[in-house]
Design an enzyme around this catalytic site. Structure first.
Site, PDB file in Angstrom:
ATOM      1  N   LYS A  22       0.844  -1.207   0.000  1.00 47.13           N
ATOM      2  CA  LYS A  22       0.000   0.000   0.000  1.00 47.13           C
ATOM      3  C   LYS A  22       0.876   1.253   0.000  1.00 47.13           C
ATOM      4  CE  LYS A  22      -1.775   1.519   4.050  1.00 47.13           C
ATOM      5  NZ  LYS A  22      -1.483   2.914   4.369  1.00 47.13           N
ATOM      6  N   ASN A  23       1.896   1.264   0.866  1.00 41.99           N
ATOM      7  CA  ASN A  23       2.680   2.490   1.034  1.00 41.99           C
ATOM      8  C   ASN A  23       3.735   2.705  -0.043  1.00 41.99           C
ATOM      9  OD1 ASN A  23       1.089   3.010   3.192  1.00 41.99           O
ATOM     10  ND2 ASN A  23       2.595   2.472   4.746  1.00 41.99           N
ATOM     11  N   CYS A 117      -5.371  12.274  12.389  1.00 40.51           N
ATOM     12  CA  CYS A 117      -6.116  11.030  12.218  1.00 40.51           C
ATOM     13  C   CYS A 117      -6.068  10.339  13.582  1.00 40.51           C
ATOM     14  CB  CYS A 117      -5.497  10.165  11.130  1.00 40.51           C
ATOM     15  SG  CYS A 117      -3.969   9.430  11.646  1.00 40.51           S
ATOM     16  N   ARG A 122      -0.260  14.352  12.814  1.00 37.39           N
ATOM     17  CA  ARG A 122       0.217  14.112  11.437  1.00 37.39           C
ATOM     18  C   ARG A 122       0.441  15.430  10.663  1.00 37.39           C
ATOM     19  NH1 ARG A 122      -1.395   8.769  10.148  1.00 37.39           N
ATOM     20  NH2 ARG A 122       0.208   8.820   8.543  1.00 37.39           N
ATOM     21  N   ASP A 305       4.423   0.605  12.214  1.00 35.44           N
ATOM     22  CA  ASP A 305       3.248  -0.080  11.652  1.00 35.44           C
ATOM     23  C   ASP A 305       3.161  -1.535  12.096  1.00 35.44           C
ATOM     24  OD1 ASP A 305       3.311   1.645   8.428  1.00 35.44           O
ATOM     25  OD2 ASP A 305       2.726   2.252  10.445  1.00 35.44           O
ATOM     26  N   ARG A 397      -8.771  -0.726   4.394  1.00 32.01           N
ATOM     27  CA  ARG A 397      -7.926   0.333   3.827  1.00 32.01           C
ATOM     28  C   ARG A 397      -6.553  -0.218   3.475  1.00 32.01           C
ATOM     29  NH1 ARG A 397      -7.643   5.816   6.928  1.00 32.01           N
ATOM     30  NH2 ARG A 397      -6.247   5.999   5.160  1.00 32.01           N
TER      31      ARG A 397
HETATM   32  C1  EPZ Z   1       4.048   7.011   6.478  1.00 36.83           C
HETATM   33  O1  EPZ Z   1       3.229   7.996   7.061  1.00 36.83           O
HETATM   34  C2  EPZ Z   1       3.177   5.778   6.313  1.00 36.83           C
HETATM   35  N1  EPZ Z   1       2.078   6.088   5.395  1.00 36.83           N
HETATM   36  C3  EPZ Z   1       2.637   5.343   7.673  1.00 36.83           C
HETATM   37  O2  EPZ Z   1       1.892   4.157   7.474  1.00 36.83           O
HETATM   38  C4  EPZ Z   1       3.824   5.044   8.585  1.00 36.83           C
HETATM   39  O3  EPZ Z   1       3.344   4.695   9.867  1.00 36.83           O
HETATM   40  C5  EPZ Z   1       4.706   6.296   8.683  1.00 36.83           C
HETATM   41  O4  EPZ Z   1       5.138   6.686   7.364  1.00 36.83           O
HETATM   42  C6  EPZ Z   1       5.945   6.075   9.541  1.00 36.83           C
HETATM   43  O5  EPZ Z   1       6.687   5.043   9.036  1.00 36.83           O
HETATM   44  C7  EPZ Z   1       2.334   6.097   4.060  1.00 36.83           C
HETATM   45  O6  EPZ Z   1       3.444   5.859   3.615  1.00 36.83           O
HETATM   46  C8  EPZ Z   1       1.169   6.398   3.160  1.00 36.83           C
HETATM   47  P1  EPZ Z   1       5.921  10.392   8.652  1.00 36.83           P
HETATM   48  P2  EPZ Z   1       3.747   9.528   7.119  1.00 36.83           P
HETATM   49  O7  EPZ Z   1       5.762  11.650   7.872  1.00 36.83           O
HETATM   50  O8  EPZ Z   1       4.627   9.795   5.971  1.00 36.83           O
HETATM   51  C9  EPZ Z   1       6.072  13.682  12.038  1.00 36.83           C
HETATM   52  C10 EPZ Z   1       0.059   2.728   7.757  1.00 36.83           C
HETATM   53  O9  EPZ Z   1      -0.418   2.167   8.757  1.00 36.83           O
HETATM   54  N2  EPZ Z   1       5.985  14.652  10.926  1.00 36.83           N
HETATM   55  O10 EPZ Z   1       7.103   9.521   8.390  1.00 36.83           O
HETATM   56  O11 EPZ Z   1       2.556  10.390   7.341  1.00 36.83           O
HETATM   57  C11 EPZ Z   1       4.797  12.858  12.184  1.00 36.83           C
HETATM   58  O12 EPZ Z   1       3.866  13.525  13.011  1.00 36.83           O
HETATM   59  C12 EPZ Z   1       0.485   4.169   7.831  1.00 36.83           C
HETATM   60  O13 EPZ Z   1       0.230   2.169   6.631  1.00 36.83           O
HETATM   61  C13 EPZ Z   1       6.041  16.018  11.204  1.00 36.83           C
HETATM   62  O14 EPZ Z   1       6.126  16.423  12.369  1.00 36.83           O
HETATM   63  O15 EPZ Z   1       4.620   9.506   8.435  1.00 36.83           O
HETATM   64  C14 EPZ Z   1       5.309  11.596  12.829  1.00 36.83           C
HETATM   65  O16 EPZ Z   1       5.422  11.793  14.231  1.00 36.83           O
HETATM   66  C15 EPZ Z   1       0.191   4.774   9.182  1.00 36.83           C
HETATM   67  N3  EPZ Z   1       5.967  16.910  10.171  1.00 36.83           N
HETATM   68  C16 EPZ Z   1       6.708  11.430  12.233  1.00 36.83           C
HETATM   69  O17 EPZ Z   1       7.069  12.718  11.729  1.00 36.83           O
HETATM   70  C17 EPZ Z   1       5.874  16.505   8.860  1.00 36.83           C
HETATM   71  O18 EPZ Z   1       5.829  17.380   7.952  1.00 36.83           O
HETATM   72  C18 EPZ Z   1       6.807  10.423  11.106  1.00 36.83           C
HETATM   73  O19 EPZ Z   1       5.792  10.747  10.197  1.00 36.83           O
HETATM   74  C19 EPZ Z   1       5.825  15.118   8.601  1.00 36.83           C
HETATM   75  C20 EPZ Z   1       5.889  14.218   9.634  1.00 36.83           C
END
Ligand code: EPZ
Length: 418
Positions: A22-23, A117, A122, A305, A397
């Site tokens: 998915k990702n 979410c 996020r 995850d 999803r």
């Molecule tokens: C991706 O989400 C994945 N989703 C998530 O999978 C996964 O849990 C996550 O990466 C972490 O590995 C997809 O790839 C579609 P991040 P993402 O930006 O990119 C903070 C699932 O279950 N952050 O790496 O949204 C954020 O709050 C989903 O398949 C900021 O502060 O995660 C978090 O604490 C859930 N500012 C951390 O960084 C930003 O601009 C990591 O988030 C971006 C992120």
């Protein structure tokens, strides 16, 4: 809303096919906006999130055809619609991944802010900081972000944290920028590496993907491609836990162990046998599971995850496990539901203390987010009696026909339309 009903006690034996990731599929579908011409993707997982992304791309003027094999033809500049509306973005945060490609290809984008979410706030500040560094004008109003730039310019961007979709958005934006972009403190997830591979097949010039420094030399144009999506490492990891807790023997067809090093290391630490085979990864539950401690971290650390799934393993393993969720601030919503099944879990901030050796008992439980839902299904596999997991749209999803796949390996599980 459907529910999933599981009768606990079956040992999983046989093989389970692992679907496309998915990702990986979601950012790659957005990358199809960049080239002039239609791209075709194989091994696309049949998931709600992929269907939602298809709907969004159509809203932007793309032609999107097919399911398992997906063809996406981007619009011409004249036909492109440059707004990703709230009604779609609110159902799937990954919609934010159209931002980089739209600005890079068409010079403008207006995307609803994804908002938080179930698992956390996020934010997308790093996505926007990077685009601004590349010369874009970024304005936030009425719940939307407006990004405008005739032609992005390469820049060196130091990310505050290795954000996965942040890197993916900025890599896609930089692919068509003028000059060199360097992403420092970049995410190293396999899905980031896969996106770079897809962009390079389109004619981009990206190096360093998979390391924490990614360099993108901008080009003027990208071309359409064909590509098969890599297997889903989190789906594979979820089924590996199912095999472990039921003391089963399961071949995860198509799984790539090299994408799951941290998870495999913890499974082995718990006494589970994991071996690479020509067509996937075999997982054999040993005797009683040993307790293991988990701290979630960016790749190559233990993936957030997989935290909920390992919590179920901790409930049945002998001894006490300490689990620390360091990525998202609210990713323990499965805990009260597991508690209703007899789990003994104490939360203190980001730390969960799990007292194992429990015999869980079946109950009606509520799914709250994607991976929490999966952990409730896993708990049902080993709980005494019947477990009903409600609101399975969360599961749909990110898991393709999970009940069919588990039933194929001997689980007593079915989906009930309610
Ligand atoms: C991706 O989400 C994945 N989703 C998530 O999978 C996964 O849990 C996550 O990466 C972490 O590995 C997809 O790839 C579609 P991040 P993402 O930006 O990119 C903070 C699932 O279950 N952050 O790496 O949204 C954020 O709050 C989903 O398949 C900021 O502060 O995660 C978090 O604490 C859930 N500012 C951390 O960084 C930003 O601009 C990591 O988030 C971006 C992120």
């Amino acid at each position: 809303m459907d529910k999933i009903v599981v009768e606990g006690g079956s040992r999983l034996v046989g093989s389970i096919p692992v679907s496309g990731a998915k990702n990986a599929a979601l950012p790659i579908m957005c990358a199809a906006l960049l080239p002039t011409g239609a791209s075709t993707f194989k091994n696309v997982p049949l998931l709600q999130d992929v269907a939602t992304m298809g709907k969004l791309l159509r809203r932007l003027g793309c032609e999107v055809d097919g399911k398992r094999t997906l063809t996406i033809a981007p619009p011409t500049a004249k036909k492109a619609k440059l707004e990703a509306p709230y009604d779609l973005v609110k159902t799937m945060r990954a919609s934010i991944l159209v931002l980089g490609p739209l600005v890079a290809r068409f010079g403008r984008a207006r995307v609803s802010l994804p908002g938080g979410c179930a698992i956390g706030a996020r934010p997308i500040d790093q996505h926007l900081k990077g685009l601004a560094a590349m010369g874009a004008k970024v304005t936030l109003d009425h719940g939307y972000v407006d990004v405008e730039c005739k032609r992005l310019k390469g820049a060196t961007i130091v990310l505050d944290m290795p954000t996965v979709t942040g890197c993916e958005n900025l890599m896609m934006a930089a692919a068509l920028a003028k000059g060199r972009t360097v992403l420092e403190n970049a995410a190293r997830e396999p899905e980031v590496e896969e996106l770079a591979l897809v962009l390079n097949k389109m004619g981009a010039r990206i190096s360093g993907a998979g390391t924490s420094v990614i360099t993108i030399e901008g080009v003027d144009e990208l071309g359409p491609i064909e590509h098969a999506i890599i297997p889903d490492r989190i789906e594979a990891g979820t089924f590996a836990v199912a095999a472990a807790i039921t003391r089963g023997d399961v071949l995860l067809e198509g799984a790539r162990p090299e994408h799951l090093d941290a998870v495999v290391a913890k499974l082995r630490g718990a006494g589970v046998h994991v071996s690479a085979e020509a067509d996937g990864m075999r997982v054999r539950g040993g005797g009683e599971l040993e307790a293991v401690d988990i701290t979630t971290q960016p790749h190559p650390g233990f993936p957030t995850d997989m935290q909920a799934q390992f919590m179920v393993m901790a409930c049945v393993a002998k001894g006490q496990s300490i689990i620390r969720e360091m990525i998202f601030e609210n990713r323990y919503m499965h805990v009260p539901e597991l508690g209703r099944m007899g789990a003994d879990i104490h939360i203190d901030g980001r730390t969960a203390v799990v007292r194992g050796g429990k015999k869980l008992s079946g109950a009606s439980v509520m799914a709250t987010d994607l991976r929490a839902s999966a952990s409730l299904v896993l708990a049902g596999l080993v709980a005494g009696g019947k477990t009903e997991v409600l609101r399975v749209y969360h599961l749909d999803r990110g898991y393709e026909s999970i009940e069919k796949k588990l039933r194929g390996a001997g689980a007593k599980i079915k989906r009930v339309k309610t």
